[in-house]
Structure formats: C-alpha cells, structure tokens
Write a protein that holds these residues in place. Structure first.
Motif, PDB file in Angstrom:
ATOM      1  N   PRO A 190       0.813  -1.223   0.000  1.00  0.00           N
ATOM      2  CA  PRO A 190       0.000   0.000   0.000  1.00  0.00           C
ATOM      3  C   PRO A 190       0.844   1.270   0.000  1.00  0.00           C
ATOM      4  CG  PRO A 190      -0.440  -1.317   1.971  1.00  0.00           C
ATOM      5  CD  PRO A 190       0.573  -2.042   1.166  1.00  0.00           C
ATOM      6  N   ARG A 191       2.059   1.195   0.505  1.00  0.00           N
ATOM      7  CA  ARG A 191       2.924   2.384   0.509  1.00  0.00           C
ATOM      8  C   ARG A 191       3.331   2.797  -0.903  1.00  0.00           C
ATOM      9  NH1 ARG A 191       7.315   0.122   4.420  1.00  0.00           N
ATOM     10  NH2 ARG A 191       6.608  -1.711   3.333  1.00  0.00           N
ATOM     11  N   GLN A 192       3.255   1.879  -1.827  1.00  0.00           N
ATOM     12  CA  GLN A 192       3.620   2.170  -3.212  1.00  0.00           C
ATOM     13  C   GLN A 192       2.623   3.143  -3.845  1.00  0.00           C
ATOM     14  OE1 GLN A 192       3.559  -1.322  -5.638  1.00  0.00           O
ATOM     15  NE2 GLN A 192       4.285  -0.272  -7.462  1.00  0.00           N
ATOM     16  N   PHE A 193       1.361   3.085  -3.421  1.00  0.00           N
ATOM     17  CA  PHE A 193       0.325   3.904  -4.033  1.00  0.00           C
ATOM     18  C   PHE A 193       0.235   5.295  -3.426  1.00  0.00           C
ATOM     19  CE2 PHE A 193      -1.174  -0.513  -4.604  1.00  0.00           C
ATOM     20  CZ  PHE A 193      -1.066  -0.557  -5.976  1.00  0.00           C
ATOM     21  N   VAL A 194       0.831   5.491  -2.258  1.00  0.00           N
ATOM     22  CA  VAL A 194       0.796   6.797  -1.605  1.00  0.00           C
ATOM     23  C   VAL A 194       2.056   7.548  -2.011  1.00  0.00           C
ATOM     24  CG1 VAL A 194       0.729   8.008   0.586  1.00  0.00           C
ATOM     25  CG2 VAL A 194      -0.511   5.868   0.325  1.00  0.00           C
ATOM     26  N   SER A 195       1.871   8.650  -2.682  1.00  0.00           N
ATOM     27  CA  SER A 195       3.001   9.433  -3.156  1.00  0.00           C
ATOM     28  C   SER A 195       3.263  10.595  -2.211  1.00  0.00           C
ATOM     29  CB  SER A 195       2.718   9.965  -4.565  1.00  0.00           C
ATOM     30  OG  SER A 195       3.763  10.806  -4.989  1.00  0.00           O
TER      31      SER A 195
END
Length: 67
Positions: free
Chosen positions: A33-38
């Motif tokens: 999920p951290r990949q989708f939060v910029s």
C-alpha cells in the motif's frame, strides 16, 4: 507403441509442460500500500484558451467535456 500412441504421448507431455510453466512460474503477492501513496503533490495546470473562431471554440468545448 504405434504412431498414434506416440503422437498422443508427445501431445500430452507437451501440454503438461506448457501448463506447468505458467502455473509454477507465476507468483501472486499482495501489493504494497505504501507504493500507491506518493509524497509528491500532484501538479495541475489550467490553461485558458481564447479564440476568435466559433469553430475552434466548439472543438475546445467538446474536448473539455462541456457541450
């Protein structure tokens, strides 16, 4: 083993190999999920377009989604 049996054995063997490669070669994992939060903000640029031609104004309003 006659010709038909040999052909059928080769076809089954090829089918097993062809199906085993994707089954054992594909790995399913949950996405991080951290990949989708910029951390960078999304930059949005608005552009005003003024035209003297009515045809250009029509095409501009159609491309923007307004009618």
């Amino acid at each position: 083993m006659d010709r038909r049996e040999r052909f059928m054995a080769m076809a089954i063997g090829f089918s097993i190999i062809a199906h085993a490669f994707p089954i054992f070669g594909i790995k399913f994992v949950m996405p991080d999920p951290r990949q989708f939060v910029s951390q960078q903000p999304l930059d949005i640029v608005l552009v005003n377009q003024k035209t003297k031609s009515k045809q250009a104004a029509k095409s501009a309003s159609r491309s923007s989604g307004r009618f």
